[in-house]
Write a protein that holds these residues in place. Sequence first.
Motif, mmCIF file in Angstrom:
data_model
loop_
_atom_site.group_PDB
_atom_site.id
_atom_site.type_symbol
_atom_site.label_atom_id
_atom_site.label_comp_id
_atom_site.label_asym_id
_atom_site.label_seq_id
_atom_site.Cartn_x
_atom_site.Cartn_y
_atom_site.Cartn_z
ATOM 1 N N ASP A 3 -29.491 43.106 -71.152
ATOM 2 C CA ASP A 3 -29.314 41.922 -71.991
ATOM 3 C C ASP A 3 -28.196 42.068 -73.014
ATOM 4 O O ASP A 3 -27.795 41.086 -73.627
ATOM 5 C CB ASP A 3 -30.629 41.609 -72.718
ATOM 6 N N THR A 4 -27.709 43.285 -73.227
ATOM 7 C CA THR A 4 -26.669 43.486 -74.233
ATOM 8 C C THR A 4 -25.269 43.578 -73.635
ATOM 9 O O THR A 4 -24.285 43.622 -74.372
ATOM 10 C CB THR A 4 -26.937 44.777 -75.031
ATOM 11 N N THR A 5 -25.173 43.611 -72.322
ATOM 12 C CA THR A 5 -23.867 43.736 -71.679
ATOM 13 C C THR A 5 -23.121 42.412 -71.729
ATOM 14 O O THR A 5 -23.620 41.388 -71.265
ATOM 15 C CB THR A 5 -24.022 44.169 -70.210
ATOM 16 N N LYS A 6 -21.930 42.440 -72.271
ATOM 17 C CA LYS A 6 -21.124 41.225 -72.339
ATOM 18 C C LYS A 6 -20.504 40.930 -70.975
ATOM 19 O O LYS A 6 -20.227 41.834 -70.190
ATOM 20 C CB LYS A 6 -20.021 41.369 -73.391
ATOM 21 N N THR A 7 -20.284 39.644 -70.754
ATOM 22 C CA THR A 7 -19.674 39.194 -69.505
ATOM 23 C C THR A 7 -18.367 38.480 -69.818
ATOM 24 O O THR A 7 -18.304 37.664 -70.748
ATOM 25 C CB THR A 7 -20.612 38.249 -68.743
ATOM 26 N N ALA A 8 -17.346 38.774 -69.038
ATOM 27 C CA ALA A 8 -16.033 38.147 -69.208
ATOM 28 C C ALA A 8 -15.574 37.541 -67.889
ATOM 29 O O ALA A 8 -15.691 38.180 -66.840
ATOM 30 C CB ALA A 8 -15.008 39.159 -69.693
ATOM 31 N N LEU A 9 -15.057 36.340 -67.947
ATOM 32 C CA LEU A 9 -14.422 35.693 -66.804
ATOM 33 C C LEU A 9 -12.931 35.628 -67.051
ATOM 34 O O LEU A 9 -12.484 35.130 -68.093
ATOM 35 C CB LEU A 9 -14.980 34.277 -66.603
ATOM 36 N N VAL A 10 -12.163 36.126 -66.093
ATOM 37 C CA VAL A 10 -10.702 36.069 -66.171
ATOM 38 C C VAL A 10 -10.215 35.263 -64.977
ATOM 39 O O VAL A 10 -10.474 35.631 -63.830
ATOM 40 C CB VAL A 10 -10.074 37.474 -66.153
#
Length: 251
Positions: A3-10
């Motif tokens: 739940d603490t892992t950030k997600t990034a969309l590029v």
Amino acid sequence: MDDTTKTALVTGANKGIGYAIAQGLAERGMTVLIGARDPGLGEKAAASLRDVGHDARAVTLDVTDPASVTAAAQQVTEQTGRLDVLVNNAGISGGPVNPPDEADLDVVRRVFDTNLFGVIRVTNAMLPLLRQAPAGRIVNISSGTSSMAAMTDPGHYFWNTAASAAYPASKAALNMLTIQYAKQLRDTPILVNAAAPGACATDFTAEFTRVTGRTTDRTAEQGAAIAIRLATLDESGPTGGFFDDDGPVPW
């Protein structure tokens, strides 16, 4: 993914600066979503990051296609349930020569459709997820060629570059769009900034090099650094700005 892992969309992340940005964010512990028009190329890029231990996933995404953008937003929601960082990297040049008095308006429209309207499509589709993030970040990949200050300065090398109605104009419009999103979102934790990665030795600049003879040994990784920095700003970071490696870029 916990739940603490950030997600990034590029977006446009299967090669070049986009891939380098995705790689840099993955190295900082984020789950990265590789946005690419070609599913095969997107998966290949994601697999190369997974091979070295990163959590990377491909998302089929054509920023000029509303249905594709909607489907991508749904995929992000289903796969990760969150989005902390959006990097609007996908862009096209329209070719190295587009003098205003000879401009092919179809080409200009295509450039704006990707470089400006595509950013609006993707950002608006992803905003519901970004609004849920504790500290959302939006980074729009602009260009030093969008700087009106540089273009009108006889002492700057842009003064002698060929006039173009497409790419520089689209990126100048993107800068203003960045300001408007930052203005709208200034009462939220979301920070919105534009980045000038500089001319890097990638496929994107190959045609410019051929026509202008101007070469660069700047790598995609070097170009990605400012976007990564803006994508990982803390809460005291700026919003509504335009930055390169050296700091703020004159509008």
